[in-house]
Structures are given as C-alpha cells and as structure tokens.
Write a protein that holds these residues in place. Structure first.
Motif, PDB file in Angstrom:
ATOM      1  N   VAL A  16     -14.267  40.131  -0.802  1.00 41.12           N
ATOM      2  CA  VAL A  16     -14.438  41.542  -1.143  1.00 41.12           C
ATOM      3  C   VAL A  16     -14.528  42.345   0.152  1.00 41.12           C
ATOM      4  O   VAL A  16     -15.437  42.142   0.962  1.00 41.12           O
ATOM      5  CB  VAL A  16     -15.698  41.762  -2.006  1.00 41.12           C
ATOM      6  CG1 VAL A  16     -15.869  43.240  -2.347  1.00 41.12           C
ATOM      7  CG2 VAL A  16     -15.628  40.913  -3.274  1.00 41.12           C
ATOM      8  N   HIS A  17     -13.585  43.253   0.335  1.00 42.68           N
ATOM      9  CA  HIS A  17     -13.547  44.053   1.557  1.00 42.68           C
ATOM     10  C   HIS A  17     -14.590  45.167   1.519  1.00 42.68           C
ATOM     11  O   HIS A  17     -15.141  45.504   0.475  1.00 42.68           O
ATOM     12  CB  HIS A  17     -12.149  44.642   1.769  1.00 42.68           C
ATOM     13  CG  HIS A  17     -11.727  45.606   0.700  1.00 42.68           C
ATOM     14  ND1 HIS A  17     -12.106  46.922   0.686  1.00 42.68           N
ATOM     15  CD2 HIS A  17     -10.958  45.433  -0.396  1.00 42.68           C
ATOM     16  CE1 HIS A  17     -11.582  47.528  -0.356  1.00 42.68           C
ATOM     17  NE2 HIS A  17     -10.878  46.640  -1.038  1.00 42.68           N
ATOM     18  N   GLY A  18     -14.825  45.734   2.676  1.00 43.07           N
ATOM     19  CA  GLY A  18     -15.759  46.845   2.794  1.00 43.07           C
ATOM     20  C   GLY A  18     -15.069  48.192   2.685  1.00 43.07           C
ATOM     21  O   GLY A  18     -13.904  48.290   2.282  1.00 43.07           O
ATOM     22  N   ALA A  19     -15.796  49.224   3.055  1.00 45.76           N
ATOM     23  CA  ALA A  19     -15.258  50.585   3.036  1.00 45.76           C
ATOM     24  C   ALA A  19     -14.210  50.735   4.138  1.00 45.76           C
ATOM     25  O   ALA A  19     -14.185  49.960   5.098  1.00 45.76           O
ATOM     26  CB  ALA A  19     -16.392  51.583   3.250  1.00 45.76           C
ATOM     27  N   PHE A  20     -13.372  51.719   4.000  1.00 44.94           N
ATOM     28  CA  PHE A  20     -12.318  52.022   4.983  1.00 44.94           C
ATOM     29  C   PHE A  20     -11.371  50.840   5.182  1.00 44.94           C
ATOM     30  O   PHE A  20     -10.863  50.626   6.280  1.00 44.94           O
ATOM     31  CB  PHE A  20     -12.925  52.456   6.327  1.00 44.94           C
ATOM     32  CG  PHE A  20     -13.995  53.489   6.187  1.00 44.94           C
ATOM     33  CD1 PHE A  20     -13.675  54.763   5.744  1.00 44.94           C
ATOM     34  CD2 PHE A  20     -15.321  53.187   6.456  1.00 44.94           C
ATOM     35  CE1 PHE A  20     -14.662  55.731   5.598  1.00 44.94           C
ATOM     36  CE2 PHE A  20     -16.308  54.143   6.315  1.00 44.94           C
ATOM     37  CZ  PHE A  20     -15.981  55.416   5.889  1.00 44.94           C
ATOM     38  N   ALA A  21     -11.164  50.072   4.123  1.00 48.46           N
ATOM     39  CA  ALA A  21     -10.288  48.895   4.181  1.00 48.46           C
ATOM     40  C   ALA A  21      -9.686  48.692   2.795  1.00 48.46           C
ATOM     41  O   ALA A  21     -10.022  49.403   1.852  1.00 48.46           O
ATOM     42  CB  ALA A  21     -11.076  47.661   4.609  1.00 48.46           C
ATOM     43  N   ASP A  22      -8.820  47.705   2.694  1.00 47.41           N
ATOM     44  CA  ASP A  22      -8.326  47.276   1.397  1.00 47.41           C
ATOM     45  C   ASP A  22      -8.137  45.770   1.428  1.00 47.41           C
ATOM     46  O   ASP A  22      -8.327  45.134   2.461  1.00 47.41           O
ATOM     47  CB  ASP A  22      -7.057  48.023   0.973  1.00 47.41           C
ATOM     48  CG  ASP A  22      -5.863  47.792   1.886  1.00 47.41           C
ATOM     49  OD1 ASP A  22      -5.742  46.688   2.464  1.00 47.41           O
ATOM     50  OD2 ASP A  22      -5.043  48.699   2.018  1.00 47.41           O
ATOM     51  N   ALA A  23      -7.769  45.196   0.306  1.00 48.48           N
ATOM     52  CA  ALA A  23      -7.685  43.743   0.191  1.00 48.48           C
ATOM     53  C   ALA A  23      -6.671  43.124   1.145  1.00 48.48           C
ATOM     54  O   ALA A  23      -6.797  41.953   1.509  1.00 48.48           O
ATOM     55  CB  ALA A  23      -7.362  43.343  -1.250  1.00 48.48           C
ATOM     56  N   SER A  24      -5.693  43.892   1.595  1.00 52.38           N
ATOM     57  CA  SER A  24      -4.696  43.335   2.520  1.00 52.38           C
ATOM     58  C   SER A  24      -5.317  42.933   3.857  1.00 52.38           C
ATOM     59  O   SER A  24      -4.759  42.106   4.582  1.00 52.38           O
ATOM     60  CB  SER A  24      -3.559  44.338   2.761  1.00 52.38           C
ATOM     61  OG  SER A  24      -4.016  45.465   3.500  1.00 52.38           O
ATOM     62  N   GLY A  25      -6.468  43.471   4.172  1.00 54.04           N
ATOM     63  CA  GLY A  25      -7.159  43.102   5.405  1.00 54.04           C
ATOM     64  C   GLY A  25      -7.582  41.645   5.454  1.00 54.04           C
ATOM     65  O   GLY A  25      -7.863  41.107   6.523  1.00 54.04           O
ATOM     66  N   LEU A  47     -13.949  51.148  -4.267  1.00 49.87           N
ATOM     67  CA  LEU A  47     -14.616  52.094  -3.357  1.00 49.87           C
ATOM     68  C   LEU A  47     -14.981  53.406  -4.052  1.00 49.87           C
ATOM     69  O   LEU A  47     -14.698  54.503  -3.560  1.00 49.87           O
ATOM     70  CB  LEU A  47     -13.747  52.347  -2.120  1.00 49.87           C
ATOM     71  CG  LEU A  47     -13.376  51.101  -1.303  1.00 49.87           C
ATOM     72  CD1 LEU A  47     -12.417  51.466  -0.177  1.00 49.87           C
ATOM     73  CD2 LEU A  47     -14.623  50.396  -0.775  1.00 49.87           C
ATOM     74  N   ARG A  48     -15.684  53.275  -5.171  1.00 48.66           N
ATOM     75  CA  ARG A  48     -16.130  54.445  -5.936  1.00 48.66           C
ATOM     76  C   ARG A  48     -17.646  54.589  -5.946  1.00 48.66           C
ATOM     77  O   ARG A  48     -18.175  55.452  -6.612  1.00 48.66           O
ATOM     78  CB  ARG A  48     -15.631  54.358  -7.379  1.00 48.66           C
ATOM     79  CG  ARG A  48     -14.141  54.311  -7.498  1.00 48.66           C
ATOM     80  CD  ARG A  48     -13.554  55.658  -7.126  1.00 48.66           C
ATOM     81  NE  ARG A  48     -12.129  55.660  -7.328  1.00 48.66           N
ATOM     82  CZ  ARG A  48     -11.263  56.146  -6.446  1.00 48.66           C
ATOM     83  NH1 ARG A  48     -11.675  56.650  -5.315  1.00 48.66           N
ATOM     84  NH2 ARG A  48      -9.977  56.117  -6.698  1.00 48.66           N
ATOM     85  N   GLY A  49     -18.340  53.718  -5.246  1.00 47.24           N
ATOM     86  CA  GLY A  49     -19.808  53.711  -5.245  1.00 47.24           C
ATOM     87  C   GLY A  49     -20.296  52.319  -5.587  1.00 47.24           C
ATOM     88  O   GLY A  49     -19.599  51.559  -6.258  1.00 47.24           O
ATOM     89  N   VAL A  50     -21.490  51.980  -5.128  1.00 48.14           N
ATOM     90  CA  VAL A  50     -21.984  50.609  -5.279  1.00 48.14           C
ATOM     91  C   VAL A  50     -22.020  50.166  -6.736  1.00 48.14           C
ATOM     92  O   VAL A  50     -21.576  49.065  -7.066  1.00 48.14           O
ATOM     93  CB  VAL A  50     -23.366  50.434  -4.614  1.00 48.14           C
ATOM     94  CG1 VAL A  50     -23.932  49.048  -4.889  1.00 48.14           C
ATOM     95  CG2 VAL A  50     -23.286  50.671  -3.118  1.00 48.14           C
ATOM     96  N   ALA A  51     -22.527  51.004  -7.629  1.00 46.78           N
ATOM     97  CA  ALA A  51     -22.640  50.598  -9.038  1.00 46.78           C
ATOM     98  C   ALA A  51     -21.271  50.338  -9.659  1.00 46.78           C
ATOM     99  O   ALA A  51     -21.053  49.297 -10.296  1.00 46.78           O
ATOM    100  CB  ALA A  51     -23.390  51.653  -9.836  1.00 46.78           C
TER     101      ALA A  51
END
Length: 130
Positions: A16-25, A47-51
C-alpha cells in the motif's frame, strides 16, 4: 501480480503506497517477491482520507485468498493499521518510512502487537519502497 483466483495458502504480500504516490511506485519492489514465487499485489490507495482509504484497502485484503502480509509505505502505514481491523486474514504488518495509526503506536494482529519496520528483507529487498 497474482491471479485473483489463486487458492494457495502462501502468504500474499499486499503493498500500500503513501500519499503523493500511486501503486506503480512499487514496480521495482514487486519484482523480487514475484521472482521468488511469492504472491504480491500493489493496491491503488484512493487517497481520500484515512477512514475511506482504510475501508477500501480492507476490502481489497479481504478478497485475497489466504494469509496476507500488509506492507505500507509512509501514509500507507496508517492505512494498513486501520484496514487490518476489518480483515481477518492479515498475519502481519510492515511499515516502511511511516507511522502506525494507533495512538499508542502499536496494533494487534492476531493477538500480537506489531508493525515492524524493514531495512533489509530477503523478499522485499533493502530499503523498501523507492
């Protein structure tokens, strides 16, 4: 990537990627477990919020047949620590360059407190997500 219809009891690594990224990373990371015949999937974290993100990732994890090792990079660490509360098949968590979400900085997975960092892994490779 693994076949969604696989019935293997092997642990599947879910990235699971973090913010400012996508799965291609995760492209360079996926190569190692894939070459070792370890099932691996990179989730497109919305990337819509933690919940919202945690609910989505939990739904993806629940659809993986067999046990799952959830790996989160950066913000993805907070997402996986929440997601595993709604997915019974998670056997471990790995947070890379991230923070776990629980206020006491720990989370229980099958009765054990864990969210291990990774510097060197024979399957994921040194240094984790790049």
């Amino acid at each position: 990537m693994t076949d969604a219809n696989s019935t293997s009891s092997a642990v599947t690594v879910v990235l699971v990627h973090g913010a400012f990224a996508d799965a291609s990373g995760w492209g360079g990371v996926i190569e190692r477990p894939h070459a070792a015949d370890v099932p691996v999937r990179a989730v497109a974290n919305p990337l819509r919020g933690v919940a919202t993100d945690s609910a989505y990732v939990a739904s993806v994890i629940r659809q993986v047949p067999g046990p799952v090792l959830a790996v989160g990079h950066s913000y993805g660490g907070a997402v996986i620590t929440n997601a595993v509360t709604a997915a019974d098949n998670v056997v471990g968590l790995v947070c890379r360059d991230g923070r776990i979400a629980a206020a006491d900085r720990r989370h229980r997975v099958r009765g054990e407190e864990r969210c291990a960092g990774v510097e060197e892994s024979p399957v994921l490779g040194g240094g984790g997500h790049r």
